[in-house]
Structure formats: structure tokens, C-alpha cells
Design a protein around this motif. Sequence first.
Motif, PDB file in Angstrom:
ATOM      1  N   UNK A  26       1.107  -1.493   0.145  1.00 38.76           N
ATOM      2  CA  UNK A  26      -0.100  -0.107  -0.157  1.00 38.76           C
ATOM      3  C   UNK A  26       1.036   0.902   0.278  1.00 38.76           C
ATOM      4  N   UNK A  27       1.672   1.325   0.885  1.00 36.45           N
ATOM      5  CA  UNK A  27       2.551   2.814   1.039  1.00 36.45           C
ATOM      6  C   UNK A  27       3.454   2.904  -0.766  1.00 36.45           C
ATOM      7  N   UNK A  28       3.872   1.829  -1.120  1.00 31.52           N
ATOM      8  CA  UNK A  28       4.921   1.895  -2.424  1.00 31.52           C
ATOM      9  C   UNK A  28       4.032   2.307  -3.330  1.00 31.52           C
ATOM     10  N   UNK A  29       2.598   1.659  -3.167  1.00 30.96           N
ATOM     11  CA  UNK A  29       1.929   1.696  -4.675  1.00 30.96           C
ATOM     12  C   UNK A  29       1.217   3.405  -4.644  1.00 30.96           C
ATOM     13  N   UNK A  30       0.994   4.097  -3.283  1.00 29.02           N
ATOM     14  CA  UNK A  30       0.615   5.410  -2.712  1.00 29.02           C
ATOM     15  C   UNK A  30       1.694   6.206  -3.969  1.00 29.02           C
ATOM     16  N   UNK A  31       3.145   5.963  -3.071  1.00 21.47           N
ATOM     17  CA  UNK A  31       4.628   6.444  -3.749  1.00 21.47           C
ATOM     18  C   UNK A  31       4.371   6.702  -5.262  1.00 21.47           C
ATOM     19  N   UNK A  32       3.803   5.329  -6.280  1.00 17.97           N
ATOM     20  CA  UNK A  32       4.106   4.917  -6.859  1.00 17.97           C
ATOM     21  C   UNK A  32       2.830   6.189  -7.785  1.00 17.97           C
TER      22      UNK A  32
END
Length: 260
Positions: free
Chosen positions: A110-116
Motif C-alpha cells: 500500500x505504501x509503495x502503491x501510493x508513492x508510485x
Amino acid sequence: MLATGAVAGVIAGLLGVGGGIVIVPVLDTALALRGVDPAIRMHIAVGTSLATIIFTSISSSRAHHAKGAVDVSLVQFWGPFIFVGSLMGSVLAAQVQSIVLAGIFGVVALVIAIHMMLPLENFRPWKDVPRRPAAIVLPTMIGGLSSMMGIGGGTFSVAALTMMSQPIHRAVGTAAFFGLLIAIPGTIGFIINGWGDPRLPAMNIGYVNLIGVAAISPMTVMMAPLGAKLAHKLNQRQLSLLFGVFLLIVSVRMLARAFG
């Protein structure tokens, strides 16, 4: 499993993630339908995913390398630490509950998805990949977390390398090779730590299911070059957004599995 392998192969080549981001949640569902003990279900899904990534990463990284998209010097620098981190992660994963693995998978994705998905193309905290001794911490963590999640490393490597001012296509190509350095020790660790567990279903070697590997691997190998070809036809923003959307979908699925 054949359909899963096909989709995972395209995504592996396209995003450099080894296909595990698709394989783990699908295997978790398939094992649930077979009535496998929930306490080891996620362990088998992760271990089996890592085994398939060995074959996928070879196919995907070769396709990217042919296009000059693999940073060989970075592989030589980060590679040993990613390898060790993956082995440590597989040992640690065997000691925690299945629901914990699902939670880790969901939160990190989830954290990486938001960043990307955010328009952060110009967010470059580093002008280049750090080469100081302290920089060994990051690749070790990438290897460890990727092994625990059953993914090829692209989930972390792509995001990290783009923040280090590396072109998205080069980040994806290099991450594809990192997948091999994560999958080999990770698979060995899950086999050893699951060996002889009486709760294992048929056709398992430790926490690696041979049926899943046999059905998924050929399709991922066959389809990964197609994904790599597609990656070089998309621009940086399109590729980043696509990567984020896939991660968001999978993170929601895993968080539901952990806390639902």
C-alpha cells in the motif's frame, strides 16, 4: 494456475516485479479452496511464488539486458547484500504466523502503491545511487522484505532507484535481475524451514508446492519477454501509474486477508 502464470509473466517483464505480486494472492486463495491449514497457507504461497520467480527473473532480465536496461555495476554492488537479505527474510518468515505475512505484504504494498501513483517524477532525494558503506542497509532490507512477501524485489527496487534519479526503464530492468538474487536463497530457505511439516498438502517440498511451480513457471517465462517489450513502449508516468494501480489492488486484497 496457467492463467496466473501468463498474467504474472507479463507483469514481471513490464514492471520488474517477478510476478509474485499476482502469484502470492492467487495461491493464497487456491490453497484456501483446497482446505490447507490457514497457519501455513501464506508460507506456501510465498515459498512457491519465490520458486517460480527464479525462472521468470531469468527470462525477464535477459529481455531487459538485451535492451541495455540492466545496470550491471549496481547489480555487482547491491547483489551480495540482496542475496543475504533474502536468505535472512525466508528464515524469519518461517517463524511468524501466516496472518503476519499477509499484513506485512498488504501494508508495504500500500505504501509503495501510493508513492508510485502520486505525481512525484521530480522527487529525487538523491542525485545518484549511494555508494557509501552505509548504503548496504537498503539492499539488505529489499532482499529481506521481498523474500518475506514472495516478490521479486521490483516492488521496492523500482521505487528506490527512481528516487535515486535512475530512469524508470533502467530501474525496472535492474530490478528484474535482483529478482533472481532474491528468489534463489528465498526458495532454499522456505524449503528448509518447511521440511517435514505434517500440515503440508500433497506435492510440497517444504513450503514450495510443486504443482504451482510446474503450472505457473512455463507461462511466466514465455510471457515475460512480452511484458519487457511493452515496458519500453510506455512513458515513465504511464509505467509508474500502472505499477501503483497493481500494487493498490493487491494491498487491499492482502489487508482484507489479514484483518478481515
